[in-house]
Design a protein around this motif. Structure first.
Motif, PDB file in Angstrom:
ATOM      1  N   SER A   1      24.203  44.426  50.048  1.00 19.48           N
ATOM      2  CA  SER A   1      23.200  44.203  51.015  1.00 19.48           C
ATOM      3  C   SER A   1      23.404  45.210  52.245  1.00 19.48           C
TER       4      SER A   1
ATOM      5  N   THR B   1      21.970  45.751  56.476  1.00 18.91           N
ATOM      6  CA  THR B   1      21.096  45.796  57.574  1.00 18.91           C
ATOM      7  C   THR B   1      21.175  46.930  58.457  1.00 18.91           C
TER       8      THR B   1
ATOM      9  N   ARG C   1      15.201  44.928  62.895  1.00 25.54           N
ATOM     10  CA  ARG C   1      16.333  45.042  61.910  1.00 25.54           C
ATOM     11  C   ARG C   1      15.425  45.269  60.542  1.00 25.54           C
TER      12      ARG C   1
ATOM     13  N   SER D   1      16.633  44.662  56.494  1.00 27.36           N
ATOM     14  CA  SER D   1      17.640  44.282  55.407  1.00 27.36           C
ATOM     15  C   SER D   1      17.250  45.278  54.191  1.00 27.36           C
TER      16      SER D   1
END
Length: 519
Positions: free
Chosen positions: A496, A498, A509, A511
């Motif tokens: 993951s 961001t 942002r 993600s």
């Protein structure tokens, strides 16, 4: 004997403080002593555009009673950073400031900050003021432009009055000039061209107040960017560009005729056009009339139906639009990068090239995703030796993928696709058949999903369950000649990340979840 040079260094530094920036810089050639003093000046970079603590302070929602405290804190942060410039000379690599006028009780502090910077040997000045709708323009005084050391000057949100350059001064070192969302007159642009003879890169972004745009020829002028304002009242009535050495042109126009002839720039190597009304014939003529063109970018050209041309020099081609092309027939033997973004793939596609190294497809399908859609997509992908990135932003609300409709096709999934990125999926889609169709079409190294779209989180959770917790039943595909993706997938990793996007003041942002696949 030069008795001044015999003075202690601290006194010489004090003398430099009272000299204009140009004269202070020239002392470095007087003697080794002065050169040593000049080299001992502190080197500063002031970047309030990326000051995270400052933006956090300004972005937080507050009651009206707290606004004064916020403004004072804002002023203290900047004033505290610039305090050294009040007592000594310095070399400033960069002074960068983004702010809203509404943050300030007294806008004259902007003049003071810029004056402190430009009284020194400054290389880059980048100041952008954001006005609220209906706010008065803030006029930037001509005294701003007294630093002959400037190499880069970027201004935004100001009103630039004529005359702008005081005492007919020449900014002989200026290489890049960018004006964004400014109000100015035609003669101000002519004045700038006259005062900045060494400019190589000129950018006019949504400039208002100009009806007849005239850009005079400059000996080193090689790059030009023009973005017209979306407001029809500020549309240019005429555009005249005198630039025989121009090599790069980026133009974003309004919904009216193209007001200048691009083919007059015979040395042009890079061309980017965002213009709804450009036609097939215009593009064909552009390529044929610009013999050195290496990079062509076409954005939101809604009248384009076909791209048909040949070019031996073209190395990069980009097409992005909400409307799909019907036909692409291109002969470009030296093309190394191709990017196509639209709702659908063209009905006819032929590209003759032997050098293609990078290829990017971004599709935004809105119709039903059927088995035949995946078959057609696979057919297109098979034409490339390597596809770096396939991006799908799916507006379709229904989908099916039925193996029996493949008519016994035994071809293996493509390995030419390196990365697949899903930017958007609709909640009503059948995630199971979407995954089956995608992984029948290709076996990418990564499958990533942006979490910005509200329904993407459901798709991410589905992928975690199906990919991470997969179990291949020995009989899952026994009755089929075509095996599903579960028989090929060996390993999987999940990451993951961001990242921030937009301007520095934005808290936006995005993600992303990335599934690394080993086949």
């Amino acid at each position: 004997m030069d008795q001044i040079s015999q003075l202690p260094d601290p006194i010489l530094l004090h003398i430099l403080f009272f000299l204009p920036a140009k004269d202070a810089a020239q002392t470095s050639v007087l003697s080794k002593t002065w050169l040593k003093v000049w080299n001992s000046l502190p080197l500063f970079t002031f970047d309030f555009g990326q000051n995270l603590s400052l933006w956090k302070l300004l972005s937080t929602e507050k009651e009206e009673s707290e606004q004064a405290d916020v403004r004072d804190a804002f002023l203290n942060i900047i004033d505290g950073s610039l305090v050294n410039l009040r007592v000594q000379k310095a070399i400033i690599e960069k002074f960068r400031l983004f702010l809203k006028l509404s943050y300030l009780r007294n806008v004259s502090c902007i003049d003071e900050w810029i004056r402190l910077a430009t009284n020194n040997c400054i290389k880059e000045l980048d100041v952008h003021i954001k006005r609220q709708y209906g706010e008065d323009w803030y006029s930037l005084p001509g005294t701003t432009f007294t630093a002959k050391s400037l190499i880069v000057l970027r201004l935004g949100g100001f009103k630039l009055d004529f005359p702008l350059i005081v005492d007919h001064m020449k900014l002989t070192k200026l290489r890049e000039l960018s004006l964004t969302d400014v109000l100015l007159e035609e003669q101000t642009i002519l004045e700038i061209c006259s005062a900045c003879p060494a400019v190589e890169d000129l950018r006019l972004i949504r400039c208002e107040g100009v009806k007849d745009l005239l850009i005079s020829d400059l000996p080193r002028f090689i790059k030009l960017t023009i973005h017209q304002s979306n407001e029809i009242t500020w549309e240019y009535r005429s555009i005249r560009i005198q630039a025989v050495n121009l090599q790069s042109l980026e133009y974003r126009g309004c919904n009216s005729e193209l007001k200048f002839d691009v083919t007059t720039f015979k040395l042009l190597k890079e061309l980017s056009i965002t213009f709804e009304l450009i036609t097939d014939l215009v593009v064909e003529n552009l390529v044929s009339e610009l013999p050195l063109l290496e990079k062509l970018e076409l954005n939101f050209c809604f009248k384009l139906v076909t791209l048909k041309f040949s070019s031996c020099m073209l190395r990069q081609l980009t097409f992005r639009s909400g409307k799909s092309l019907k036909e692409i027939v291109i002969a470009a033997p030296n093309l190394i990068r191709f990017e196509y973004g639209a709702r659908k793939l063209p009905d006819i596609f032929s590209m003759t090239t032997s050098s293609l190294q990078e290829c990017y497809l971004k599709l935004m399908p809105s119709d039903h995703l059927s088995t035949s859609w995946f078959q057609k997509l696979k057919g297109y992908l098979s034409r490339f030796k390597q596809l770096n990135l396939l991006v799908l932003s799916i507006d379709s609300t229904t989908n099916t993928f039925i193996v029996e409709e493949l008519n016994g096709t035994l071809s293996c999934p493509l390995s030419v696709v390196k990365h697949v990125k899903i930017k958007k999926v609709m909640e009503s889609l059948n995630f199971e058949t979407l995954l089956d169709g995608l992984l029948w079409t290709c076996h990418p190294e990564t499958l990533s999903i942006d979490r910005t779209w509200e329904h993407n989180e459901d798709f991410v959770q589905f992928l975690r369950e199906k990919l991470m917790q997969r179990e291949i039943a020995t009989v899952c595909c026994d009755s089929r000649r075509i095996k599903c993706w579960r028989h090929y997938l060996k390993e999987i990793e999940v990451e993951s990340s961001t990242r921030q996007y937009g301007n520095p003041s934005s808290s936006s942002r995005v993600s992303t979840v990335c599934f690394k696949l080993t086949w």
